[in-house]
Design an enzyme around this catalytic site. Structure first.
Site, PDB file in Angstrom:
ATOM      1  N   GLU A  96      -6.230  -0.926  -7.306  1.00  0.00           N
ATOM      2  CA  GLU A  96      -5.329   0.035  -7.942  1.00  0.00           C
ATOM      3  C   GLU A  96      -4.279  -0.769  -8.703  1.00  0.00           C
ATOM      4  O   GLU A  96      -3.628  -1.645  -8.128  1.00  0.00           O
ATOM      5  CB  GLU A  96      -4.631   0.903  -6.895  1.00  0.00           C
ATOM      6  CG  GLU A  96      -5.560   1.879  -6.208  1.00  0.00           C
ATOM      7  CD  GLU A  96      -4.856   2.715  -5.140  1.00  0.00           C
ATOM      8  OE1 GLU A  96      -5.049   3.937  -5.139  1.00  0.00           O
ATOM      9  OE2 GLU A  96      -4.144   2.149  -4.293  1.00  0.00           O
ATOM     10  N   HIS A 149      -3.047  -3.249  -5.849  1.00  0.00           N
ATOM     11  CA  HIS A 149      -3.387  -2.906  -4.468  1.00  0.00           C
ATOM     12  C   HIS A 149      -4.889  -3.054  -4.220  1.00  0.00           C
ATOM     13  O   HIS A 149      -5.698  -2.320  -4.782  1.00  0.00           O
ATOM     14  CB  HIS A 149      -2.933  -1.457  -4.171  1.00  0.00           C
ATOM     15  CG  HIS A 149      -3.179  -1.052  -2.761  1.00  0.00           C
ATOM     16  ND1 HIS A 149      -3.538   0.221  -2.395  1.00  0.00           N
ATOM     17  CD2 HIS A 149      -3.119  -1.764  -1.604  1.00  0.00           C
ATOM     18  CE1 HIS A 149      -3.691   0.276  -1.092  1.00  0.00           C
ATOM     19  NE2 HIS A 149      -3.450  -0.915  -0.585  1.00  0.00           N
ATOM     20  N   ASN A 178      -4.513   6.036  -0.870  1.00  0.00           N
ATOM     21  CA  ASN A 178      -3.861   6.480   0.365  1.00  0.00           C
ATOM     22  C   ASN A 178      -3.362   7.926   0.281  1.00  0.00           C
ATOM     23  O   ASN A 178      -3.248   8.598   1.305  1.00  0.00           O
ATOM     24  CB  ASN A 178      -2.742   5.524   0.759  1.00  0.00           C
ATOM     25  CG  ASN A 178      -3.317   4.296   1.453  1.00  0.00           C
ATOM     26  OD1 ASN A 178      -4.382   4.362   2.064  1.00  0.00           O
ATOM     27  ND2 ASN A 178      -2.637   3.175   1.345  1.00  0.00           N
ATOM     28  N   SER A 215       0.829  -1.202   0.000  1.00  0.00           N
ATOM     29  CA  SER A 215       0.000   0.000   0.000  1.00  0.00           C
ATOM     30  C   SER A 215       0.862   1.251   0.000  1.00  0.00           C
ATOM     31  O   SER A 215       0.364   2.335  -0.265  1.00  0.00           O
ATOM     32  CB  SER A 215      -0.914   0.012   1.222  1.00  0.00           C
ATOM     33  OG  SER A 215      -0.147  -0.119   2.393  1.00  0.00           O
TER      34      SER A 215
HETATM   35  N1  CAA Z   1     -14.969 -10.261   4.617  1.00  0.00           N
HETATM   36  C1  CAA Z   1     -15.923 -10.509   3.704  1.00  0.00           C
HETATM   37  N2  CAA Z   1     -17.157  -9.928   3.728  1.00  0.00           N
HETATM   38  C2  CAA Z   1     -17.411  -9.064   4.738  1.00  0.00           C
HETATM   39  C3  CAA Z   1     -16.457  -8.777   5.738  1.00  0.00           C
HETATM   40  C4  CAA Z   1     -15.200  -9.401   5.637  1.00  0.00           C
HETATM   41  N3  CAA Z   1     -14.225  -9.150   6.517  1.00  0.00           N
HETATM   42  N4  CAA Z   1     -17.006  -7.893   6.612  1.00  0.00           N
HETATM   43  C5  CAA Z   1     -18.253  -7.658   6.183  1.00  0.00           C
HETATM   44  N5  CAA Z   1     -18.506  -8.353   5.057  1.00  0.00           N
HETATM   45  C6  CAA Z   1     -19.732  -8.341   4.272  1.00  0.00           C
HETATM   46  C7  CAA Z   1     -20.924  -8.877   5.013  1.00  0.00           C
HETATM   47  O1  CAA Z   1     -21.051 -10.272   4.855  1.00  0.00           O
HETATM   48  C8  CAA Z   1     -22.071  -8.163   4.325  1.00  0.00           C
HETATM   49  O2  CAA Z   1     -22.390  -8.794   3.097  1.00  0.00           O
HETATM   50  P1  CAA Z   1     -23.902  -8.703   2.472  1.00  0.00           P
HETATM   51  O3  CAA Z   1     -24.184  -7.251   2.249  1.00  0.00           O
HETATM   52  O4  CAA Z   1     -23.796  -9.490   1.190  1.00  0.00           O
HETATM   53  O5  CAA Z   1     -24.788  -9.307   3.510  1.00  0.00           O
HETATM   54  C9  CAA Z   1     -21.487  -6.805   3.958  1.00  0.00           C
HETATM   55  O6  CAA Z   1     -20.063  -6.972   4.019  1.00  0.00           O
HETATM   56  C10 CAA Z   1     -21.906  -5.742   4.913  1.00  0.00           C
HETATM   57  O7  CAA Z   1     -21.477  -6.148   6.197  1.00  0.00           O
HETATM   58  P2  CAA Z   1     -22.136  -5.653   7.535  1.00  0.00           P
HETATM   59  O8  CAA Z   1     -23.605  -5.433   7.333  1.00  0.00           O
HETATM   60  O9  CAA Z   1     -21.708  -6.561   8.637  1.00  0.00           O
HETATM   61  O10 CAA Z   1     -21.396  -4.292   7.885  1.00  0.00           O
HETATM   62  P3  CAA Z   1     -21.267  -2.954   7.043  1.00  0.00           P
HETATM   63  O11 CAA Z   1     -22.513  -2.646   6.286  1.00  0.00           O
HETATM   64  O12 CAA Z   1     -20.715  -1.945   7.986  1.00  0.00           O
HETATM   65  O13 CAA Z   1     -20.141  -3.281   5.953  1.00  0.00           O
HETATM   66  C11 CAA Z   1     -17.885  -2.987   5.404  1.00  0.00           C
HETATM   67  C12 CAA Z   1     -18.868  -3.661   6.330  1.00  0.00           C
HETATM   68  C13 CAA Z   1     -18.011  -3.553   3.993  1.00  0.00           C
HETATM   69  C14 CAA Z   1     -16.488  -3.279   5.948  1.00  0.00           C
HETATM   70  C15 CAA Z   1     -18.204  -1.437   5.365  1.00  0.00           C
HETATM   71  O14 CAA Z   1     -18.299  -0.945   6.670  1.00  0.00           O
HETATM   72  C16 CAA Z   1     -17.177  -0.634   4.633  1.00  0.00           C
HETATM   73  O15 CAA Z   1     -17.189  -0.550   3.414  1.00  0.00           O
HETATM   74  N6  CAA Z   1     -16.251   0.022   5.398  1.00  0.00           N
HETATM   75  C17 CAA Z   1     -15.168   0.798   4.834  1.00  0.00           C
HETATM   76  C18 CAA Z   1     -14.041  -0.122   4.498  1.00  0.00           C
HETATM   77  C19 CAA Z   1     -12.901   0.588   3.840  1.00  0.00           C
HETATM   78  O16 CAA Z   1     -12.868   1.782   3.666  1.00  0.00           O
HETATM   79  N7  CAA Z   1     -11.888  -0.204   3.453  1.00  0.00           N
HETATM   80  C20 CAA Z   1     -10.691   0.303   2.856  1.00  0.00           C
HETATM   81  C21 CAA Z   1      -9.684   0.508   3.930  1.00  0.00           C
HETATM   82  S1  CAA Z   1      -8.192   1.185   3.287  1.00  0.00           S
HETATM   83  C22 CAA Z   1      -7.338  -0.162   2.728  1.00  0.00           C
HETATM   84  O17 CAA Z   1      -7.726  -1.279   2.847  1.00  0.00           O
HETATM   85  C23 CAA Z   1      -6.071   0.110   2.025  1.00  0.00           C
HETATM   86  C24 CAA Z   1      -4.893   0.557   2.722  1.00  0.00           C
HETATM   87  O18 CAA Z   1      -3.877   0.603   2.078  1.00  0.00           O
HETATM   88  C25 CAA Z   1      -4.860   0.963   4.133  1.00  0.00           C
END
Ligand code: CAA
Length: 293
Positions: A152, A140, A190, A119
């Protein structure tokens, strides 16, 4: 070149997700971890995700079986030798990635394309540990990999245009929306996300609002799925601190500098959700409580 077989190195949070989406997209997939225990842990998390998808009816039991059938775990790096693409998702340390790719360069056929899920590290600096920088890209993904629609695709000044286009198409075949990025520190996401997350910590330090109010503001006011402090706990405070240091080192701009509170939380081992404590206390994971500082 037709991509048929995909290698994934690392079966942690990111590697297991990448292996899952590759197998689900129809690729024969081999995922490698260093120990049998870590491999088992990663494969169990894939199993759990597939079971959840089957229970919800998103995939049938038959499809679940087919995905499992395409996925193989190993602890032997040699088993990646005939892969068409290898995606690395190991520890975020330059020396470890260079050592791995140096070894893969010897083992793999010359046509294999190498990709790193880093990342924040410079792709060019990882690629030059191999004799194939022209067949080296960044790929990424975002956490949780099976849910997040973006990948990405990063090209260096040495990446061959045809290789790059092949990997952009591969990203799409994985069911993701590929975006094209250059090998600049932090790529696109990022570059924009890290200053935002660090600013949320600065706002907390300056008393702009409480943890809950800062999070609710961005969640309910801007439609973000998670507020910035919840997202920091989700990504990991240690990870964000590490990325911010690399970005600050590269750009020397205050917006990438880690706020003192972040440094102290990392020093205290409060790394977010995975350590049970960050901006929230996760003793009851279903009901996180905001910390009081
Ligand atoms: N693995 C697989 N599926 C997952 C999961 C996981 N760890 N966590 C949640 N899910 C799925 C659930 O099964 C659910 O699926 P359905 O809609 O098909 O039922 C869906 O995600 C929604 O889950 P929840 O209802 O439990 O919770 P939510 O609505 O809050 O969604 C989330 C969870 C998808 C994580 C959402 O909160 C989200 O998009 N958050 C932001 C995440 C984000 O920004 N990620 C990027 C981080 S930066 C990065 O990764 C890069 C870096 O370099 C730092």
């Amino acid at each position: 070149m037709a991509i048929r077989k995909v290698g994934v190195v690392g079966c942690g949070l990111m590697g297991s997700g990448i292996a899952q989406v590759a197998a689900a997209a129809g690729f024969e997939t081999v995922v490698r971890e260093v120990t049998a225990e870590l491999l088992d842990k990663g494969l169990k998390s894939i199993e759990k995700n597939l079971n959840r998808l089957a229970e919800k009816g998103t995939i049938t039991e038959a499809v679940k079986g087919e995905i499992r059938g395409r996925l193989k775990g190993t602890t032997k790096v040699e088993e990646l030798k005939d892969c068409d693409v290898i995606v690395e998702a190991i520890i975020e340390q330059l020396a470890a990635k260079r050592e791995l790719f140096g070894a893969l360069d010897v083992i793999c056929q010359t046509s294999t394309i190498f990709a790193s899920n880093t990342s924040s590290l410079t792709i060019t600096e990882i690629a030059n540990a191999t004799k194939r920088p022209q067949r080296f890209v960044g790929l990424h993904f975002f956490n949780p990999v099976p849910m997040m629609k973006l990948v990405e695709v990063v090209r260096t000044i040495a990446t061959e245009p045809a290789v790059y286009e092949e990997i952009v198409a591969f990203g799409a075949r994985l069911g993701k929306t590929p975006v094209r990025a250059h090998d600049t520190t932090g790529f696109i996401v990022n570059r924009l996300l890290v200053p935002y997350l660090l600013d949320a910590i600065r706002a907390l330090e300056e008393g702009v609002g409480s943890i809950e109010d800062l999070d609710n503001s961005m969640k309910l006011g801007c439609g973000h799925p998670m507020g910035p402090l919840t997202l920091l706990d989700f990504v990991g405070l240690d990870t964000t601190y590490y990325i911010s240091q690399i970005m600050f080192d590269e750009f020397k701009e205050r917006r990438f500098a880690a706020p003192p509170l972040l440094k102290r939380m990392v020093l205290a081992g409060w790394n977010g959700r995975k350590s049970g404590r960050g901006f929230y206390d996760y003793s009851d994971p279903q009901n996180p409580r905001a910390m009081k500082f």
